[in-house]
Design a protein around this motif. Structure first.
Motif, PDB file in Angstrom:
ATOM      1  N   LEU A  16       0.827  -1.206   0.000  1.00  0.00           N
ATOM      2  CA  LEU A  16       0.000   0.000   0.000  1.00  0.00           C
ATOM      3  C   LEU A  16       0.862   1.257   0.000  1.00  0.00           C
ATOM      4  CD1 LEU A  16      -2.848  -0.993   2.472  1.00  0.00           C
ATOM      5  CD2 LEU A  16      -3.012  -0.689  -0.003  1.00  0.00           C
ATOM      6  N   TYR A  17       1.956   1.218   0.746  1.00  0.00           N
ATOM      7  CA  TYR A  17       2.871   2.353   0.777  1.00  0.00           C
ATOM      8  C   TYR A  17       3.478   2.602  -0.606  1.00  0.00           C
ATOM      9  CZ  TYR A  17       7.141   4.975   1.756  1.00  0.00           C
ATOM     10  OH  TYR A  17       8.149   5.894   1.737  1.00  0.00           O
ATOM     11  N   LEU A  18       3.903   1.556  -1.271  1.00  0.00           N
ATOM     12  CA  LEU A  18       4.484   1.707  -2.604  1.00  0.00           C
ATOM     13  C   LEU A  18       3.441   2.186  -3.611  1.00  0.00           C
ATOM     14  CD1 LEU A  18       6.815  -1.429  -2.712  1.00  0.00           C
ATOM     15  CD2 LEU A  18       7.486   0.987  -2.459  1.00  0.00           C
ATOM     16  N   ARG A  19       2.216   1.705  -3.488  1.00  0.00           N
ATOM     17  CA  ARG A  19       1.133   2.195  -4.361  1.00  0.00           C
ATOM     18  C   ARG A  19       0.906   3.683  -4.134  1.00  0.00           C
ATOM     19  NH1 ARG A  19      -2.210  -0.694  -8.032  1.00  0.00           N
ATOM     20  NH2 ARG A  19      -3.555   1.028  -7.493  1.00  0.00           N
ATOM     21  N   PHE A  20       0.977   4.092  -2.892  1.00  0.00           N
ATOM     22  CA  PHE A  20       0.827   5.506  -2.557  1.00  0.00           C
ATOM     23  C   PHE A  20       1.936   6.336  -3.203  1.00  0.00           C
ATOM     24  CE2 PHE A  20       1.857   9.025   0.346  1.00  0.00           C
ATOM     25  CZ  PHE A  20       0.683   9.750   0.229  1.00  0.00           C
ATOM     26  N   LEU A  21       3.167   5.832  -3.151  1.00  0.00           N
ATOM     27  CA  LEU A  21       4.293   6.551  -3.739  1.00  0.00           C
ATOM     28  C   LEU A  21       4.176   6.666  -5.254  1.00  0.00           C
ATOM     29  CD1 LEU A  21       7.368   5.190  -1.753  1.00  0.00           C
ATOM     30  CD2 LEU A  21       6.214   7.389  -1.486  1.00  0.00           C
ATOM     31  N   ARG A  22       3.492   5.718  -5.869  1.00  0.00           N
ATOM     32  CA  ARG A  22       3.390   5.691  -7.331  1.00  0.00           C
ATOM     33  C   ARG A  22       2.134   6.376  -7.867  1.00  0.00           C
ATOM     34  NH1 ARG A  22       5.285  -0.075  -6.553  1.00  0.00           N
ATOM     35  NH2 ARG A  22       7.513   0.086  -6.857  1.00  0.00           N
ATOM     36  N   LEU A  23       1.440   7.115  -7.022  1.00  0.00           N
ATOM     37  CA  LEU A  23       0.255   7.830  -7.501  1.00  0.00           C
ATOM     38  C   LEU A  23       0.640   8.769  -8.633  1.00  0.00           C
ATOM     39  CD1 LEU A  23      -1.687   8.756  -4.244  1.00  0.00           C
ATOM     40  CD2 LEU A  23      -2.408   7.190  -6.037  1.00  0.00           C
ATOM     41  N   GLN A  24      -0.189   8.803  -9.651  1.00  0.00           N
ATOM     42  CA  GLN A  24       0.078   9.639 -10.812  1.00  0.00           C
ATOM     43  C   GLN A  24      -0.338  11.074 -10.550  1.00  0.00           C
ATOM     44  OE1 GLN A  24       1.575   8.426 -13.680  1.00  0.00           O
ATOM     45  NE2 GLN A  24       1.861   6.636 -12.385  1.00  0.00           N
ATOM     46  N   GLY A  25       0.385  11.999 -11.120  1.00  0.00           N
ATOM     47  CA  GLY A  25       0.052  13.403 -11.017  1.00  0.00           C
ATOM     48  C   GLY A  25       1.219  14.213 -10.497  1.00  0.00           C
ATOM     49  N   THR A  26       1.101  15.505 -10.685  1.00  0.00           N
ATOM     50  CA  THR A  26       2.121  16.419 -10.186  1.00  0.00           C
ATOM     51  C   THR A  26       1.971  16.543  -8.672  1.00  0.00           C
ATOM     52  OG1 THR A  26       0.720  18.370 -10.400  1.00  0.00           O
ATOM     53  CG2 THR A  26       2.008  17.720 -12.342  1.00  0.00           C
ATOM     54  N   PRO A  27       2.996  17.035  -8.004  1.00  0.00           N
ATOM     55  CA  PRO A  27       2.851  17.259  -6.563  1.00  0.00           C
ATOM     56  C   PRO A  27       1.684  18.190  -6.230  1.00  0.00           C
ATOM     57  CG  PRO A  27       5.166  17.337  -7.151  1.00  0.00           C
ATOM     58  CD  PRO A  27       4.395  17.244  -8.431  1.00  0.00           C
ATOM     59  N   PHE A 139      -0.787  23.224   1.941  1.00  0.00           N
ATOM     60  CA  PHE A 139       0.516  23.867   2.081  1.00  0.00           C
ATOM     61  C   PHE A 139       1.484  23.046   2.930  1.00  0.00           C
ATOM     62  CE2 PHE A 139      -2.054  27.576   0.840  1.00  0.00           C
ATOM     63  CZ  PHE A 139      -1.318  27.948  -0.277  1.00  0.00           C
ATOM     64  N   GLY A 140       0.980  22.165   3.777  1.00  0.00           N
ATOM     65  CA  GLY A 140       1.846  21.265   4.521  1.00  0.00           C
ATOM     66  C   GLY A 140       2.215  20.023   3.723  1.00  0.00           C
ATOM     67  N   GLY A 141       1.288  19.546   2.913  1.00  0.00           N
ATOM     68  CA  GLY A 141       1.525  18.334   2.141  1.00  0.00           C
ATOM     69  C   GLY A 141       2.370  18.547   0.902  1.00  0.00           C
ATOM     70  N   LEU A 142       2.264  19.727   0.291  1.00  0.00           N
ATOM     71  CA  LEU A 142       3.000  19.985  -0.950  1.00  0.00           C
ATOM     72  C   LEU A 142       4.506  19.832  -0.795  1.00  0.00           C
ATOM     73  CD1 LEU A 142       2.751  20.729  -3.920  1.00  0.00           C
ATOM     74  CD2 LEU A 142       2.742  23.142  -3.249  1.00  0.00           C
ATOM     75  N   PRO A 143       5.145  20.430   0.216  1.00  0.00           N
ATOM     76  CA  PRO A 143       6.594  20.215   0.342  1.00  0.00           C
ATOM     77  C   PRO A 143       6.956  18.759   0.660  1.00  0.00           C
ATOM     78  CG  PRO A 143       5.830  21.819   1.976  1.00  0.00           C
ATOM     79  CD  PRO A 143       4.659  21.404   1.173  1.00  0.00           C
ATOM     80  N   LEU A 144       6.104  18.081   1.427  1.00  0.00           N
ATOM     81  CA  LEU A 144       6.375  16.670   1.724  1.00  0.00           C
ATOM     82  C   LEU A 144       6.299  15.813   0.461  1.00  0.00           C
ATOM     83  CD1 LEU A 144       4.388  16.278   5.060  1.00  0.00           C
ATOM     84  CD2 LEU A 144       6.866  16.401   4.760  1.00  0.00           C
ATOM     85  N   ILE A 145       5.293  16.050  -0.351  1.00  0.00           N
ATOM     86  CA  ILE A 145       5.143  15.296  -1.596  1.00  0.00           C
ATOM     87  C   ILE A 145       6.318  15.581  -2.524  1.00  0.00           C
ATOM     88  CG2 ILE A 145       3.720  15.046  -3.660  1.00  0.00           C
ATOM     89  CD1 ILE A 145       1.280  15.666  -1.776  1.00  0.00           C
ATOM     90  N   ARG A 146       6.719  16.838  -2.608  1.00  0.00           N
ATOM     91  CA  ARG A 146       7.886  17.178  -3.446  1.00  0.00           C
ATOM     92  C   ARG A 146       9.149  16.484  -2.951  1.00  0.00           C
ATOM     93  NH1 ARG A 146       6.587  23.585  -4.152  1.00  0.00           N
ATOM     94  NH2 ARG A 146       5.245  23.366  -5.980  1.00  0.00           N
TER      95      ARG A 146
END
Length: 163
Positions: A16-27, A139-146
């Motif tokens: 599930l973690y790896l699927r989460f990391l592979r989500l499609q789309g920009t940050p 605004f908290g999630g965007l830097p983490l996703i990047r």
């Protein structure tokens, strides 16, 4: 029915973690999906939170899978604290006291008025808390996703450079 052992449980969680990391789309799309899900997760509309989150993510051009997952900010462990807080915010915005809504419970009209007052306060509080939480999660999630994406790219480049 098979019993899930600890190694299988860990393997499923890792999947599930790896699927989460592979989500499609920009940050930005992923962060908008996160914000949409957190916003809709603040509402006491059990069963409709995912639908609302996906609809909001669609309008905001966010990731719909992320929105559906983020609605789990409200789950059986967090329902009571979140909705009690939302009610208090609605109560603070509209004025009055918490006991005022529960005064005249001897008549049907008293019960109906209580339901309306409580519902209005809860929905107003949920909207305000949802908007604030959604903006903060964006605004908290965007830097983490990047950061996660840049680490993935660096990891892939290291793998390509190895002989």
């Amino acid at each position: 029915m098979r019993k899930v052992t600890q190694p299988q449980w860990r393997r499923q969680l890792r999947y599930l973690y790896l699927r989460f990391l592979r989500l499609q789309g920009t940050p930005e799309q992923l962060a908008r999906g996160l914000a949409s899900g957190v916003f809709s997760g603040c509402f006491p509309l059990f069963g409709f939170q995912i639908l609302i989150g996906v609809a909001v993510a669609t309008v905001l051009r966010g990731n719909r899978i992320m929105a559906a997952a983020a609605t789990w900010v409200s789950n059986p462990f967090t329902y009571v604290p979140i909705f009690a807080f939302n009610y208090q915010v609605g109560l603070w915005l509209l004025g009055g006291s918490a006991t005022q809504a529960f005064q005249d419970l001897d008549s049907l009209k008293g019960w109906m008025d209580m339901g309306t007052e409580v519902s209005v306060r809860l929905m107003l509080g949920s909207t305000v808390v949802g908007v604030v939480s959604g903006v903060l999660s964006y605004f908290g999630g965007l830097p983490l996703i990047r950061r996660v994406r840049s680490r993935q790219i660096a990891r892939q480049q290291r793998k390509l450079e190895q002989p």
